[in-house]
Design a protein around this motif. Structure first.
Motif, short mmCIF file in Angstrom:
data_model
loop_
_atom_site.label_atom_id
_atom_site.label_comp_id
_atom_site.label_asym_id
_atom_site.label_seq_id
_atom_site.Cartn_x
_atom_site.Cartn_y
_atom_site.Cartn_z
N PRO A 1 0.53 -1.07 0.22
CA PRO A 1 -0.28 -0.08 0.41
C PRO A 1 0.88 1.10 0.10
O PRO A 1 0.81 2.69 -0.76
N LYS B 1 -6.63 1.45 0.81
CA LYS B 1 -7.05 0.96 2.16
C LYS B 1 -7.88 -0.12 1.64
O LYS B 1 -7.64 -1.36 2.71
N GLU C 1 -5.38 -3.01 1.57
CA GLU C 1 -4.47 -2.91 2.60
C GLU C 1 -5.23 -3.56 3.63
O GLU C 1 -4.77 -4.65 4.59
#
Length: 253
Positions: A26, A174, A177
């Motif tokens: 990420p 996100k 992640e």
């Protein structure tokens, strides 16, 4: 160097590295997005330019392939260029190298411009992207991540304040992640991501209750999905590679 290609250098602070001292995917993804933003801004179709048109860029697809994940913790250089422009989609490519020019990985992405209020696609014909197109090759291709949500039980996740981007929606990194967090720590003691592909289907919003799914499709290969009310807001597939050497077991958390 072709002037249509942007070249940007990044030096990773130690607090951004993971427990192995490696650059998490990420964080690398944020570098790619930052390079894309700088490249677009210098050519008249960056964030501020799009704001004036009451539009914004959204990432539709991203595929990253890494040939040497271990060197990503060192200072690196990212090259980015526009390879193709269609009516509502543009294809942007990346090459990740050492400062000396050795290739560490490549990536391909697809972007759409949408109206900030209606969230409908905006035609790219008037943005002037054609002047930035270059035929430089990118070896990364797209495939179609298979569904993971139908055969696995989802892990609940609620979108929070810290998950939101400048558009007020779930940050594109996100998604990545959250998918990587589906793996236990032992996985990353001996393996690293060598390919990650994600297709974004819908925007996550604050307070949205999501389910995260993962299933193995082959040895060290996985499909994943993030769903809202039974419908995927993204699907992904990834491949892990065994690390050539690892820290001694007693040195790992």
């Amino acid at each position: 160097m072709d002037s249509r290609i942007g070249v940007y250098e990044y030096r990773t602070e130690s607090h951004l590295l993971d427990f192995r001292g490696q650059l998490p995917l990420p964080v690398l993804g944020n570098y790619l997005l930052h390079a894309a933003t700088r490249h677009a801004a210098g050519r008249g179709f960056g964030f501020d330019d799009m704001m004036e048109r009451r539009a914004t860029w959204v990432l539709s697809k991203l595929a990253v392939e890494l040939t040497d994940p271990l060197q990503l913790a060192d200072p690196l250089r990212i090259l980015t260029w526009v390879q193709q422009v269609e009516r509502i989609f543009t294809y942007r490519c990346f090459e990740i190298t050492t400062l000396e020019g050795a290739t560490l990985g490549c990536a391909r992405s697809v972007w759409a411009a949408i109206d900030r209020e209606t969230r409908r696609p905006v035609s790219l014909s008037r943005l002037g992207l054609d002047d930035s197109i270059t035929a430089r090759n990118c070896p990364v291709t797209f495939s179609s991540p298979e569904p993971a949500e139908k055969e696995t039980e989802g892990i609940p996740y609620t979108v929070k304040y810290s998950d939101l981007d400048i558009n007020g929606h779930l940050n594109s990194m996100k998604y990545i992640e959250s998918i990587l967090d589906l793996f236990d720590l032992d996985t990353f003691r001996t393996r690293s991501v060598v390919r990650f592909e994600i297709v974004y289907h819908a925007e996550g919003r604050y307070g949205m209750h999501l389910l995260l799914h993962k299933k193995a499709t082959a040895e060290d290969e996985y499909a994943a999905a993030i769903c809202n009310e039974g419908k995927p807001i993204c699907r992904a597939k990834l491949r892990l590679g065994r690390l050539p050497h690892c820290p001694p077991e007693e040195e790992l958390p």
